[in-house]
Design an enzyme around this catalytic site. Structure first.
Site, PDB file in Angstrom:
ATOM      1  N   HIS A  13       0.830  -1.187   0.000  1.00  0.00           N
ATOM      2  CA  HIS A  13       0.000   0.000   0.000  1.00  0.00           C
ATOM      3  C   HIS A  13       0.878   1.255   0.000  1.00  0.00           C
ATOM      4  O   HIS A  13       2.084   1.186   0.190  1.00  0.00           O
ATOM      5  CB  HIS A  13      -0.985   0.023   1.188  1.00  0.00           C
ATOM      6  CG  HIS A  13      -0.367   0.278   2.520  1.00  0.00           C
ATOM      7  ND1 HIS A  13      -1.094   0.576   3.651  1.00  0.00           N
ATOM      8  CD2 HIS A  13       0.932   0.273   2.927  1.00  0.00           C
ATOM      9  CE1 HIS A  13      -0.292   0.746   4.675  1.00  0.00           C
ATOM     10  NE2 HIS A  13       0.936   0.567   4.273  1.00  0.00           N
ATOM     11  N   HIS A  38       4.924   0.101  -0.379  1.00  0.00           N
ATOM     12  CA  HIS A  38       5.715  -0.843   0.415  1.00  0.00           C
ATOM     13  C   HIS A  38       4.773  -1.921   0.904  1.00  0.00           C
ATOM     14  O   HIS A  38       3.554  -1.768   0.823  1.00  0.00           O
ATOM     15  CB  HIS A  38       6.385  -0.122   1.591  1.00  0.00           C
ATOM     16  CG  HIS A  38       5.388   0.525   2.498  1.00  0.00           C
ATOM     17  ND1 HIS A  38       4.877   1.775   2.260  1.00  0.00           N
ATOM     18  CD2 HIS A  38       4.760   0.064   3.611  1.00  0.00           C
ATOM     19  CE1 HIS A  38       3.994   2.072   3.192  1.00  0.00           C
ATOM     20  NE2 HIS A  38       3.895   1.049   4.027  1.00  0.00           N
TER      21      HIS A  38
HETATM   22 NI    NI Z   1       2.559   0.671   5.552  1.00  0.00          NI
END
Ligand code: NI
Length: 138
Positions: A13, A38
């Site tokens: 996200h 990430h």
């Molecule tokens: Ni995060």
């Protein structure tokens, strides 16, 4: 009686809102605003509540597992939460919003006699988000 059952999924996200400028987003969300996102290994605990039935159980665990796998894990695992989950579109992909989404995904499909009592999601070992569900199911 309450039973909590643990599940896991991995997803990526990026925390960002169109309501703010790039600089404001970076200031608000820090590293979580990095442009290409990430990932996290999320842990989901689903808690059900109800009377113990004639089989001596509060819920059929296979039925619960199927529901969670089919309607939550299959839709989130190895996905990008910003793009791949229609329920999260237009929302910031925080784990607060994710917990509400998971609770809604379960509530919509819930067909077990036990009540869905709580959804808890750990994003990291330091962050755990918990939602008591008030919706009556079945
Ligand atoms: Ni995060």
């Amino acid at each position: 009686m309450r039973l909590s059952r643990r599940y896991r999924f991995a997803a990526s996200h990026r925390l960002n809102t169109d309501a703010l400028t790039a600089e404001e987003n970076a200031a608000l969300y820090g590293k979580c605003n990095n442009p290409f996102g990430h990932g996290h290994d999320y842990v989901v605990d689903v808690t059900v509540e109800g009377p113990v039935d004639a089989s001596g159980q509060v819920v059929d665990r296979q039925a619960l597992d199927w529901l969670v796998r089919e309607h939550v894990l299959a839709r989130l695992d190895h996905r990008n939460l910003n793009c791949d989950v229609p329920e999260l579109r237009g929302q910031v992909a925080t784990t607060e919003n994710l917990a509400s989404t998971v609770a809604a995904m379960l509530t919509v499909r819930w067909d077990l006699p036990a009540r869905l009592a709580r959804v808890r999601i750990s994003e990291t070992t330091r962050n755990t988000f918990e939602l008591e569900t008030e919706l009556e199911t079945k």
